[in-house]
Motif scaffolding. Structure first.
Motif, PDB file in Angstrom:
ATOM      1  N   GLY A 178      23.757  33.144  52.974  1.00  0.00           N
ATOM      2  CA  GLY A 178      22.559  33.286  53.809  1.00  0.00           C
ATOM      3  C   GLY A 178      22.673  34.348  54.874  1.00  0.00           C
ATOM      4  O   GLY A 178      23.130  35.463  54.623  1.00  0.00           O
ATOM      5  N   GLU A 179      22.282  33.953  56.081  1.00  0.00           N
ATOM      6  CA  GLU A 179      22.173  34.906  57.178  1.00  0.00           C
ATOM      7  C   GLU A 179      23.505  35.575  57.523  1.00  0.00           C
ATOM      8  O   GLU A 179      23.569  36.769  57.801  1.00  0.00           O
ATOM      9  N   GLU A 180      24.596  34.787  57.481  1.00  0.00           N
ATOM     10  CA  GLU A 180      25.914  35.350  57.824  1.00  0.00           C
ATOM     11  C   GLU A 180      26.361  36.382  56.792  1.00  0.00           C
ATOM     12  O   GLU A 180      26.926  37.414  57.130  1.00  0.00           O
ATOM     13  N   LYS A 181      26.086  36.076  55.532  1.00  0.00           N
ATOM     14  CA  LYS A 181      26.416  37.022  54.453  1.00  0.00           C
ATOM     15  C   LYS A 181      25.663  38.334  54.683  1.00  0.00           C
ATOM     16  O   LYS A 181      26.210  39.430  54.509  1.00  0.00           O
ATOM     17  N   GLN A 182      24.430  38.188  55.093  1.00  0.00           N
ATOM     18  CA  GLN A 182      23.603  39.366  55.340  1.00  0.00           C
ATOM     19  C   GLN A 182      24.154  40.190  56.500  1.00  0.00           C
ATOM     20  O   GLN A 182      24.213  41.411  56.440  1.00  0.00           O
ATOM     21  N   LYS A 183      24.602  39.486  57.550  1.00  0.00           N
ATOM     22  CA  LYS A 183      25.213  40.193  58.695  1.00  0.00           C
ATOM     23  C   LYS A 183      26.446  40.968  58.253  1.00  0.00           C
ATOM     24  O   LYS A 183      26.697  42.091  58.699  1.00  0.00           O
ATOM     25  N   GLU A 184      27.229  40.324  57.403  1.00  0.00           N
ATOM     26  CA  GLU A 184      28.436  40.997  56.914  1.00  0.00           C
ATOM     27  C   GLU A 184      28.070  42.269  56.149  1.00  0.00           C
ATOM     28  O   GLU A 184      28.651  43.329  56.374  1.00  0.00           O
ATOM     29  N   GLU A 185      27.075  42.130  55.284  1.00  0.00           N
ATOM     30  CA  GLU A 185      26.669  43.298  54.496  1.00  0.00           C
ATOM     31  C   GLU A 185      26.135  44.422  55.373  1.00  0.00           C
ATOM     32  O   GLU A 185      26.402  45.600  55.129  1.00  0.00           O
ATOM     33  N   GLU A 186      25.401  44.038  56.400  1.00  0.00           N
ATOM     34  CA  GLU A 186      24.892  45.062  57.321  1.00  0.00           C
ATOM     35  C   GLU A 186      26.036  45.778  58.036  1.00  0.00           C
ATOM     36  O   GLU A 186      25.989  46.991  58.256  1.00  0.00           O
ATOM     37  N   SER A 187      27.057  45.020  58.400  1.00  0.00           N
ATOM     38  CA  SER A 187      28.189  45.637  59.103  1.00  0.00           C
ATOM     39  C   SER A 187      28.885  46.656  58.201  1.00  0.00           C
ATOM     40  O   SER A 187      29.324  47.706  58.656  1.00  0.00           O
TER      41      SER A 187
END
Ligand code: UD2
Ligand code: MN
Length: 556
Positions: free
Chosen positions: A57-66
């Protein structure tokens, strides 16, 4: 003749605050600027372990953005201690080396950064402070190369102000790594300049071997072993075995190689320095006065690239030596891909070629015809420097420092794009599977682009080899009797015989005869995978069996 370099007393300029009591033991002198906080083995990534988060979810997305932003998984990096410890990676014999801390030169560690992530930058700084003996480290000079990210402004200045021995200066425009490093060097007060990238982790004991070697040989430029920190998991990958040395290929791309036997024979022990023809560029120590004597860097180089080969050629050709110390290990995060534009790299390489490579620059231009058109600025001063220092020529460098490199013959009419009379505008094309692995793939035919690189081939009439030698070590075309396709494999060494399946004869009439199968190379547009390719067919007079080299194409 070389100009004489007079090193003076290296540790004279900066007297340190070293206890004079001779009873003071080694361990006390070794004390770093800061001690690490207590070890927490349960912390993420501790001891250089890989971090694998099963995010959704949201955390995975944050990781990908980083990852998108930095080309490094900074989501993971942010969760690892800035003070983490690493497992020992050096040869165990390194542990027994003893240093006379009172006589070693001091150093300033210069780290430039451009838009670096917080945790990778600060982990570099803490790691230097926690692994470098206080008596040897004068300061860490951070140079901000005109970054525009908020965290690198006030927040960084505030954070740094609480750290001993760390100075921060900022460029007032984007200088590129060469001039940014020089800006840092200009305020450095140590005897030795030690350059690091801004995403490194130093091992305990990394600094002493570098300084010790420079004390002994002031014209030695010494690199640590560069271990890999994985950009995604932050696993620290490295081993205690023999490190690799630096070379280059004829695109002027830096390459890694195993240590040749001749160099192994020259070394007296496993903890002796290893001579390297070139350096990767980011991590090295050099006496400050020797750096000045040698002409620091070519300040006409912008942003990124080329300076590493330029400084390597210059060190060797002008009488110094470039070495890797097996007892000094530093990890470096190699990003997933370049995080910022590196479009100036071509002009930088051309500057290096124009100043240092003499007639050998032609081998580079043949493989990169567009480099000839690149505006590279004025190199008059650098050529003057070369003359003033009385530096040796590139032929000397190749023969004495890099004898293992394959020097192509590039005979007129025997290199460039390999085109076909029948399938006009299609050329031999080879796309190697990886940067360090060149072998095994099929040669195809692709519209001729005139850019050299993957369409550059060379024919050697004395060995009857059809070479793909833009990369180093060079590849050779191999004809397969069963599949009838041509693939590329590493060429045999000059002293070894050429295998029958690698022998081709380029005849007067343009036919390309494969000795083992007694067939001719023919251009075919319908192959099993739909890609046009050169294949082996019974010899005929057909135009599809007539080949010719063209040096340039598509380029004015
Ligand atoms: C390698 C070298 C690098 C440099 C480069 C060729 C290693 C481990 N790294 O690429 O040091 O020699 O080859 O040029 O040997 N930087 C600036 N301003 C800029 C661009 C970069 O200050 O305009 C900084 C950057 O933040 C980093 C250092 O220069 O600290 C090197 O850049 P890099 O990490 O992007 O280069 P790298 O490791 O891919
Ligand atoms: Mn780097």
């Amino acid at each position: 003749m070389f100009q004489k370099y007079n090193p003076g007393d290296l540790s004279e300029t900066t007297r340190r605050d070293v206890p004079t009591d001779s009873a003071v033991d080694h361990d006390l002198l070794k004390k770093p600027v800061y001690d690490r906080p207590p070890l927490d083995l349960n912390a993420l990534g501790e001891m250089g372990r890989a971090v694998k988060l099963d995010l959704v979810g949201e955390e995975k997305q944050k990781e990908e953005e980083s990852i998108k932003k930095h080309q490094i998984n900074t989501y993971v990096s942010d969760r690892i201690s800035l003070h983490r410890r690493l497992q020992e990676r050096w040869n165990p014999l390194c542990r027994d080396l003893r240093y006379d801390y009172r006589s070693l030169p001091t150093t300033s560690v210069v780290i430039t950064f451009y838009n670096e992530a917080w945790s990778t930058l600060l982990r570099t700084v803490h790691s230097v402070l926690e692994t470098s003996p206080d008596v040897l480290l004068r300061e860490v000079v951070l140079v901000d190369d005109y970054s525009d990210r908020e965290h690198l402004k006030e927040p960084l200045a505030n954070y740094i102000s609480n750290l001993k021995k760390v100075r921060l200066i900022r460029a007032t425009k984007r200088e590129g790594l060469v001039r940014a490093r020089l800006l840092g060097a200009s305020i450095a007060t140590g005897d030795v300049l030690t350059f690091l990238d801004c995403h490194c982790e130093c091992h305990d004991g990394w600094l002493e071997p570098l300084l010790h070697r420079i004390k002994k040989e002031p014209t030695a430029v010494v690199c640590p072993v560069i271990d890999v920190v994985d950009w995604n998991t932050f696993q620290y990958l490295g081993n205690a075995g023999e490190p690799q040395i630096g070379g280059f290929d004829w695109r002027l791309v830096f390459t890694w190689h195993s240590v040749p036997e001749s160099e192994q024979g020259r070394r007296r022990s496993a903890v002796d320095v290893i001579r390297s023809p070139t350096m990767a560029g980011g991590l090295f120590a050099i006496s400050k006065t020797y750096f000045q004597y040698l002409g620091t860097y070519d300040t006409g180089m912008e942003v990124w690239g080329g300076e590493n080969l330029e400084v390597s050629f210059r060190i060797w050709q002008c009488g110094g030596s470039l070495e890797i110390h097996p007892c000094s290990h530093v990890g470096h995060v190699f990003p997933k891909k370049a995080p910022y534009s590196r479009s100036k790299a071509l002009a930088n390489s051309v500057r290096a070629a124009e100043v240092w490579m003499d007639e050998y620059k032609e081998l580079y231009y043949h493989r990169n015809p567009h480099a000839r058109l690149e505006a590279f600025g004025d190199v008059t001063d650098r050529r003057k420097l070369r003359a003033h220092l009385g530096c040796k020529d590139f032929k000397w460098f190749l023969e004495n420092i890099y004898p293992d490199i394959h020097v192509p013959e590039d005979r007129p009419g025997m290199f460039g794009m390999l085109g076909n009379r029948g399938m006009t505008n299609y050329c031999f094309d080879y796309n190697p599977p990886g940067d360090h692995n060149m072998e095994g793939h099929r040669i195809i035919l692709y519209p001729c682009h005139g850019m050299g690189q993957n369409q550059f081939f060379e024919y050697s009439s004395d060995r009857s080899e059809l070479r793909y030698n833009t990369r180093e070590p060079p590849g050779c075309a191999v004809g397969d009797a069963v599949s009838t396709y041509l693939t590329v494999h590493l060429c045999k060494k000059p002293q070894q015989p050429v295998p029958e399946d690698q022998k081709f004869i380029l005849r007067e009439d343009g036919s390309l005869y494969h000795v083992m199968t007694q067939k001719c190379v023919q251009a075919v547009d319908q192959t099993d995978n739909g890609t046009p390719a050169p294949v082996l067919r019974p010899c005929s007079d057909h135009a599809h069996q007539k080949w010719f080299f063209e040096e340039k194409g598509g380029v004015a």
